[in-house]
Design a protein around this motif. Structure first.
Motif, PDB file in Angstrom:
ATOM      1  N   THR A  11       0.836  -1.198   0.000  1.00 19.69           N
ATOM      2  CA  THR A  11       0.000   0.000   0.000  1.00 19.69           C
ATOM      3  C   THR A  11       0.870   1.247   0.000  1.00 19.69           C
ATOM      4  N   ILE A  12       0.353   2.291  -0.608  1.00 17.29           N
ATOM      5  CA  ILE A  12       0.956   3.616  -0.496  1.00 17.29           C
ATOM      6  C   ILE A  12      -0.165   4.611  -0.246  1.00 17.29           C
ATOM      7  N   SER A  13       0.190   5.709   0.392  1.00 15.91           N
ATOM      8  CA  SER A  13      -0.747   6.807   0.613  1.00 15.91           C
ATOM      9  C   SER A  13      -0.406   7.911  -0.367  1.00 15.91           C
ATOM     10  N   ALA A  38      -6.051   6.100  -6.918  1.00 28.36           N
ATOM     11  CA  ALA A  38      -6.560   7.363  -6.383  1.00 28.36           C
ATOM     12  C   ALA A  38      -5.858   8.589  -6.963  1.00 28.36           C
ATOM     13  N   ASP A  39      -4.533   8.545  -7.050  1.00 28.47           N
ATOM     14  CA  ASP A  39      -3.774   9.709  -7.493  1.00 28.47           C
ATOM     15  C   ASP A  39      -2.322   9.279  -7.660  1.00 28.47           C
ATOM     16  N   ASP A  40      -1.521  10.151  -8.294  1.00 29.59           N
ATOM     17  CA  ASP A  40      -0.082   9.947  -8.439  1.00 29.59           C
ATOM     18  C   ASP A  40       0.229   8.664  -9.203  1.00 29.59           C
ATOM     19  N   ALA A  41      -0.132   8.664 -10.479  1.00 32.74           N
ATOM     20  CA  ALA A  41       0.099   7.484 -11.315  1.00 32.74           C
ATOM     21  C   ALA A  41       1.548   7.014 -11.307  1.00 32.74           C
ATOM     22  N   SER A  46       5.217   2.643 -10.040  1.00 30.66           N
ATOM     23  CA  SER A  46       6.463   2.223  -9.404  1.00 30.66           C
ATOM     24  C   SER A  46       6.206   1.108  -8.392  1.00 30.66           C
ATOM     25  N   LEU A  47       5.115   1.222  -7.647  1.00 32.22           N
ATOM     26  CA  LEU A  47       4.771   0.184  -6.677  1.00 32.22           C
ATOM     27  C   LEU A  47       4.433  -1.130  -7.376  1.00 32.22           C
TER      28      LEU A  47
END
Length: 212
Positions: A11-13, A38-41, A46-47
């Motif tokens: 997970t990332i926020s 959600a945001d920051d493609a 990268s994840l």
């Protein structure tokens, strides 16, 4: 990160609203399911790439699932879909409200297999009409519930002071989640920290009484 026997949960926020993006990666097939672009493609992509380190199979995105249509959960959906070419999925009652076309309609109670990642669909009406949660039943450990904005530590999601919407959501969360799943179930919400059903269960009556 949760390193389960059959898959890894990352997970990332992202964004100013601290949205959680979840990536489930099968250790056998390399299939990946992305929950809420959600945001920051670039960060999401990268994840997705990082997951290759934990499996011998070639990773690939089998589905991008949106828990609900609110703007803060879909800002990277179009870009991530364009790059990955993965099919999109959402609750059948939410599809019309999502600006990016949805390829797979998910109905309440269905069990969907995205290659070897099996997820149960639980519709939770109230935050939005077609909001869904996704349940992964780990055969060797606790279940994992991805609850979108319908269930958080400390209460259910925002229903904008609408008593009918609150009643709908608290009823669905009680009957479809707390009445069906054990205390060990891990809850992964759309924002902020996770919790377990056992930690939240004693407070259900309080939530109902206060009306939010």
């Amino acid at each position: 990160m949760y390193n389960l026997p059959g898959l890894t949960i990352r997970t990332i926020s992202v964004s100013e609203t601290n949205n959680n993006v979840y990536i489930l990666t099968s250790k056998t097939s390399g299939a990946q399911v992305l929950i809420d672009a959600a945001d920051d493609a670039p960060a999401i992509l990268s994840l997705l790439a990082d997951a290759q380190e934990d499996t011998d199979a070639t990773t690939h995105v089998s589905a991008i699932i949106t828990t609900h249509s609110h703007w803060d959960h879909v800002r990277a959906l179009g870009e991530v879909k364009e790059v990955t070419k993965a099919p999109t999925a959402a609750g059948e009652d939410e599809i019309e409200a999502i600006t990016v076309p949805t390829d797979i309609a998910l109905g309440h109670g269905e069990v969907r297999s995205f290659e070897d990642i099996e997820l149960e669909v639980i519709q939770l009406r109230g935050h939005t009409l077609g909001s869904i949660a996704l349940l992964y039943r780990d055969p060797r450990g606790p279940a994992h519930l991805f609850s979108g904005d319908s269930l958080f530590p400390g209460g259910v999601g925002n229903t904008e002071d609408d008593p009918d919407r609150f009643l709908s959501l608290i009823t669905d969360v009680t009957e479809r989640i707390f009445d069906q799943l054990p205390d060990s179930t891990v809850v992964h919400p759309g924002h902020g920290n996770g919790t377990t059903l056992g930690a939240e269960r004693p407070h259900l009556a309080q939530w109902k009484a206060r009306g939010w």
